[in-house]
Design an enzyme around this catalytic site. Structure first.
Site, PDB file in Angstrom:
ATOM      1  N   CYS A  79       0.844  -1.197   0.000  1.00 12.93           N
ATOM      2  CA  CYS A  79       0.000   0.000   0.000  1.00 12.93           C
ATOM      3  C   CYS A  79       0.884   1.254   0.000  1.00 12.93           C
ATOM      4  O   CYS A  79       1.586   1.517  -0.963  1.00 12.93           O
ATOM      5  CB  CYS A  79      -1.014  -0.032   1.143  1.00 12.93           C
ATOM      6  SG  CYS A  79      -2.340   1.189   0.917  1.00 12.93           S
ATOM      7  N   HIS A 181      -3.836  -4.792  -0.133  1.00 12.24           N
ATOM      8  CA  HIS A 181      -3.354  -5.354   1.126  1.00 12.24           C
ATOM      9  C   HIS A 181      -3.373  -6.882   1.059  1.00 12.24           C
ATOM     10  O   HIS A 181      -4.424  -7.486   1.270  1.00 12.24           O
ATOM     11  CB  HIS A 181      -4.229  -4.873   2.292  1.00 12.24           C
ATOM     12  CG  HIS A 181      -4.001  -3.441   2.644  1.00 12.24           C
ATOM     13  ND1 HIS A 181      -2.986  -3.040   3.498  1.00 12.24           N
ATOM     14  CD2 HIS A 181      -4.628  -2.314   2.242  1.00 12.24           C
ATOM     15  CE1 HIS A 181      -3.014  -1.722   3.610  1.00 12.24           C
ATOM     16  NE2 HIS A 181      -3.991  -1.256   2.852  1.00 12.24           N
ATOM     17  N   GLU A 183      -2.375  -8.885   3.212  1.00 14.79           N
ATOM     18  CA  GLU A 183      -2.737  -9.395   4.542  1.00 14.79           C
ATOM     19  C   GLU A 183      -4.236  -9.319   4.813  1.00 14.79           C
ATOM     20  O   GLU A 183      -4.727  -9.905   5.782  1.00 14.79           O
ATOM     21  CB  GLU A 183      -1.952  -8.646   5.636  1.00 14.79           C
ATOM     22  CG  GLU A 183      -2.407  -7.236   5.951  1.00 14.79           C
ATOM     23  CD  GLU A 183      -1.982  -6.165   4.949  1.00 14.79           C
ATOM     24  OE1 GLU A 183      -2.279  -4.987   5.208  1.00 14.79           O
ATOM     25  OE2 GLU A 183      -1.372  -6.507   3.910  1.00 14.79           O
TER      26      GLU A 183
END
Length: 201
Positions: A79, A181, A183
């Site tokens: 990001c 993202h 994650e």
């Protein structure tokens, strides 16, 4: 040891949790010695380009990250961490970035159909294959951002359509960036992190 660079730019807990999920022990650190001895580096980030660069400078990490990359340590920016891989950002004020990938970080033009920030799930389109992109075409990942990396085509690996083709993943040599993202992107995102870890080994 994989090091997640600590510079108060948010989201580090989620990144460490995702790495844990794939069985990888990583450490959150701003220690220059640990950064230089790492097998791989992850530069996460939530916030603004100028603040991120100022904090890296304050912690003496800009030259350390550049030294690590120069000796071949793989780096993944996530990001905001991807955005500051560029030469400069135009968020709030013109700010010099890390300069690993030629290009400029610019505001996404807002429109009635495409509100800014670009937030939510979006499909990926493969532009060129790299060590991290296998199986990504047509997969959905999670974005939250108001700026995009305007970089030459040869550095763009994956895009997402948001009125303009947003570079979703970029790379040069062993420096990689993901605008979304990983994650927060379920199994698809975990798969990207696994590929990055494999690259570091």
């Amino acid at each position: 040891m994989l090091i997640v660079i600590d510079y108060d730019a948010g989201n580090t807990a989620n990144v460490l949790r995702a790495l844990e999920k794939i069985g990888v022990r990583a450490e959150l650190s701003a220690d220059p010695e640990k950064v230089l001895s790492a097998t791989g580096l992850i530069l996460p980030g939530v916030g603004a380009y100028p603040a991120a660069m100022a904090e890296l400078e304050k912690r003496g990490l800009v030259s350390v990250i550049k030294e690590a990359v120069a000796k071949g340590t793989p780096l993944l920016g996530i990001c905001l961490g991807m955005q500051i891989l560029t030469e400069k950002g135009l968020e709030h004020e013109e700010t010099q970035g890390l300069g690993f990938i030629p290009g400029v970080c610019r505001a996404i033009p807002a429109s009635k159909d495409r509100p800014v920030p670009h937030m939510g799930w979006n499909s990926l389109q493969l532009e060129q294959e790299t060590a991290l992109t296998a199986g990504l075409s047509g997969q959905d990942v999670y974005f939250v951002h108001s700026y995009f990396t305007d970089v030459p085509k040869e550095y763009i690996d994956v895009t997402a359509d948001y009125g303009l083709q947003i570079p979703a993943m970029i790379h040069k040599d062993k420096v990689f960036g993901a605008q979304f993202h990983p994650e927060k992107s379920g199994d698809v995102g975990l798969g990207i992190l696994e590929k990055f870890v494999a690259l570091c080994q």
